[in-house]
Design an enzyme around this catalytic site. Sequence first.
Site: not given
Length: 552
Positions: A190, A487
């Site tokens: 994070h 992608c």
Amino acid sequence: MREAEGQRTFTGTGVGRGVVAGPVLRMPEPLPEPSADPFAGDVTLEQARAVAALSATRADLEERARRAGGHAQDVLEAQAVMADDPALAEDVATRIAAGRSAERAVFEALATVQQVLFNLGEPMAARATDVGDVSQRVIARLLDRPVPGPPESDEPFVLVAADLAPADAALLDLDRVLALVTSGGSATSHTAILAREQSLIAVVGVAGAEQFEDGEIVLVDAGAGVVTGSPTKREVRSARSTAAERVRVSPRSPGELADGTPVPLLANLGSVTGAAGALALGAEGVGLFRTELLFLDRAEAPGVAEQADRYGELLAAFPGKRVVVRVFDAGADKPLAFLRPDEAEPNPALGVRGIRALRARDEVLRDQLTALALAQDAHEADLWVMAPMIADLPEAAAFVTLAKRLGLRTVGTMIEVPSSALLAAQILGVADFVSIGTNDLTQYTLAADRLLGPLASYQDPWHPAVLRLVKLVGDAGLASGRSIGVCGEAAADPALAVVLVGLGATSLSVTPAALGDVRSELRRYTLEAARAMAMDALSAASAAEARAAALA
Ligand code: PEP
Ligand code: MG
């Protein structure tokens, strides 16, 4: 660490491409581990004290979530839920009844959760820091002490920490914090995600970072993933001019190489709420919309009308632009209750997932394609539809035929299984376009489950075996004149993005926060230079060598 003439150079994983120099301020030490001595006081009172601290921590985290917004809000809300988890409260109460103090009980209960997360490997292991932070917050409350947080200073500084809890990362004073250097963390922690979201220059996972002293000047080069102690004036000057050069590319300018070769830069999205943010960051459309993420909580497949509405909302946000929607990619890391395999699978990544799951439940695929066709006909966006996990021409042909029969205009496939990369020229005979999913292509090429922490080092799309497969697809694209997208996460690594274009990618789709860095980097190379970098990388023997060869 390398040492040259009194300099110390440490490497880690850079987030973004920025470079900056400034004085170090270190994060204060964490609270000491609470004593494990037997607790002799009133158990009921101690349990009540723990409950109060847990719920006050939840309220504090909720308040921080409201102030933070964006991805940070989700992370902080998840932490608030953790603090309020009835199972945690029960575990803490049991430990107190067994003779622990409230501080010790909280410490032990959350350390157990952390251990479980570590054992699960990435990406879950990266969440262990979030749990550790909840533990520190609750214990600080119980001790009536301030929660150890980022230092404050009137002067800008480089924050050096073991790792940064999301609650701290989300609310950093960005006018003061020039850059962040952590010894822990990974590209998917994070800390890294939040730094990327806030465009904060960061290098994470820097072994030895704790050796920097308060006040020492360091040069942080996120693009190179390097932190240099006591840099020379010349290095600082050159770092500053490189940084100035990078900010010159505006998000409103389209993706292109230095010679003007267009490389449309599209966004990877999993919900419609991300659309406005992606457009603000200059997304020229959507290159991957992961439809399965819309329905993760459903026991039954959603109906045609509901799906058409959801896809319509997405298309309405991108009038006149390309929007590539992927049909449900169920299985392995993205389980969907309504597309679950009939039998338990020992190796879900090699199981009935993606197009295989949809072919086993043909009515779900037909409903989804029908809904997409309805949305396509009602909106201005240029809808492209693709299928995940296609292995070969017959699978591609079956999907393209069905989608076109149901009214879709532009239909393609993902290339994420090595067989489909090897057979790309055949597949491009029936598909209007392909999009390379480097996350899965890497796991299948290296035969390493992308969810297994101990195998994380295999999940590196710089591996020359992966690059060679990409080149086969690029060559097939060049021969057929079809669009070749990428992608997977690889496209969000600015240097690798250039190499992918050199290998034949004609558009790139990335998490919106990475658009700026990729756009800037593409502007630095001509197509000829990108091809030369790609060739150098292809002949390397390992991922690290390929990266070094491309950037040499
Ligand atoms: C990929 O595999 O690279 C990809 C883009 O799909 P996902 O990460 O959703 O599996
Ligand atoms: Mg995939």
